[in-house]
Design an enzyme around this catalytic site. Structure first.
Site: not given
Length: 419
Positions: A169, A309, A320, A341, A346, A405
């Site tokens: 991502c 994010h 975050e 998002k 996403h 990830f």
């Protein structure tokens, strides 16, 4: 080349293009995003009945035949077609025409977190049903993530650096940051940079469902993606692409280009913790922001907006928030932040590029997009997340966060450039 100015050490954005769940093209996408519209709905690209998640943010106004000849459009994977369209829009917006020797100094760096998963799934079914001879000879080239860059390079005739980044991502953000460095060190005068993803298919959906990472608010799709809200239950999968044209500042000025923004900071780090879960101390996210600020030569108080994010997962949103507080100190409470998002889901490897584009448009128009569905804020997510309604305010410096990830963390800082 002797007839061009040498590297200036500055990199600017001169063109943008996007394919998103809220529309293809900036003129369609941006007004809907700032209006707080949700693109999340029941999946139509496949029958989702057997899956625990039935919802996604799909691109519904895209016809690959508008961007490719009919034979190619019907054959290639959707992630490549998205990249081709976004790149052409960005090139048209920039007015850059790389011909002759200039083509050798113009490159492409478009990443994808997953690549041609839909094409792979189709070919796997062919093998099971008809044997190896039924598998397309295009399986490998249309599956591998670098083919978005490769295809754009071929169609646009760009002969400079042609490469790809795959960092889950964080891919789109890494692509922009890496292209920024390529130009800064003089290996190209211009780069097409961004990310693309088309993960809404049977195997992709099954994998994320098995990981229990996605929202299952199937009866209320438009309220499913709810970053920083206490009732969030996972991310909403999405598809799309964004591409920026980056140029050396001196070269862009010399050709009379329209300069939209400047890339001024790039930070990245590794969690070294877990394949999917973020570091519980948010140390990696903090260090990527700190590095971006340092490379930009800026202080925390210089940043006027953060595109988070903000995935709408329990761990990511909380951590975050923790990382932003650590990186920005007392100023964290005064920075408007949003997770777009909440509206477009996403887009995985495309997310960092789309969100970088949002940061640039926010500076251009003085409009900060909202975090919709933020109805019951999580007490651990107590910053100014621009709940539900866009905010009109001028801003000159923006930061975009992308975390992936594998423990990949990326932060990119953009600055407004006066005409």
């Amino acid at each position: 080349m002797t007839d061009r100015p040498g590297p200036s050490g500055r990199v600017v954005v001169t063109g943008v293009g996007a394919v998103t769940p809220l529309g293809t093209g900036i003129a369609t996408f941006w007004p809907r995003l700032t209006a707080g519209e949700s693109a999340v709905d029941r999946i139509t690209l496949l029958d989702p009945s057997d899956f625990t998640t039935h919802i996604a943010a799909e691109v519904k106004d895209f016809n690959p035949e508008d961007w490719l000849d009919r034979k190619e459009a019907r054959r290639i994977d959707r992630f490549i077609a998205f990249a081709v369209a976004a790149a052409r829009m960005a090139m048209d917006d920039s007015g850059l025409k790389p011909e002759g020797e200039l083509a050798e100094e113009t490159g492409v760096l478009i990443g994808s977190g997953i690549g041609g998963l839909t094409f792979l799934g189709e070919q796997f079914r062919r093998q099971i049903e008809g044997g190896p001879s039924k598998v397309s000879p295009f399986l490998v080239p249309y599956m591998i993530p670098d083919m978005a860059s490769g295809y754009v390079s071929i169609l646009q005739g760009l002969k400079g650096p042609n490469t790809c980044v795959v960092t889950a991502c964080s891919t789109g953000a890494n692509a922009i940051g890496d292209a920024y460095h390529i130009i800064k060190r003089g290996d190209a005068v211009a780069m097409l940079a961004g990310g693309t993803e088309a993960p809404i298919n049977e195997i992709g959906l099954a994998g994320f469902c098995s990981a229990r990472a996605m929202s299952t608010r199937n009866d209320d799709p438009q309220r499913a993606s709810r970053p920083f809200d206490v009732d969030r239950d996972g991310f909403v999968i999405a598809e799309g692409a964004a591409v920026l044209v980056l140029e050396d500042y001196a070269f862009a000025k010399a050709r009379g280009a329209k300069i939209i923004a400047e890339v001024v900071g790039y930070g990245m780090s590794g969690d070294a913790y877990h394949i999917t879960a973020p570091d519980p101390e948010a140390d990696g996210a903090y260090r990527s922001m700190r590095m971006a600020l340092r490379s930009a030569g800026m202080q925390p108080a210089d940043v006027g907006y953060i595109n988070a994010h903000g995935t709408s997962t329990q761990l990511n949103d909380r951590l975050e928030t923790k990382a932003i507080k650590r990186a920005f100190g007392e100023h964290a409470a005064h920075i408007p932040i949003s997770s777009t998002k909440s509206m477009i889901g996403h887009t995985l490897g495309a997310a960092g590029a789309i969100e970088a584009l949002i940061c640039i448009l926010a500076m251009r128009d003085g409009i900060l997009p909202p975090t919709i569905n933020l109805e019951n804020p999580d007490p651990d997510c107590d910053l100014d997340y621009i709940p539900n309604v866009a905010r009109k305010t001028p801003v000159d410096v923006t930061l975009s966060n992308s975390f992936g990830f594998g423990g990949h963390n990326v932060s990119v800082i953009f600055k407004a450039v006066e005409a």
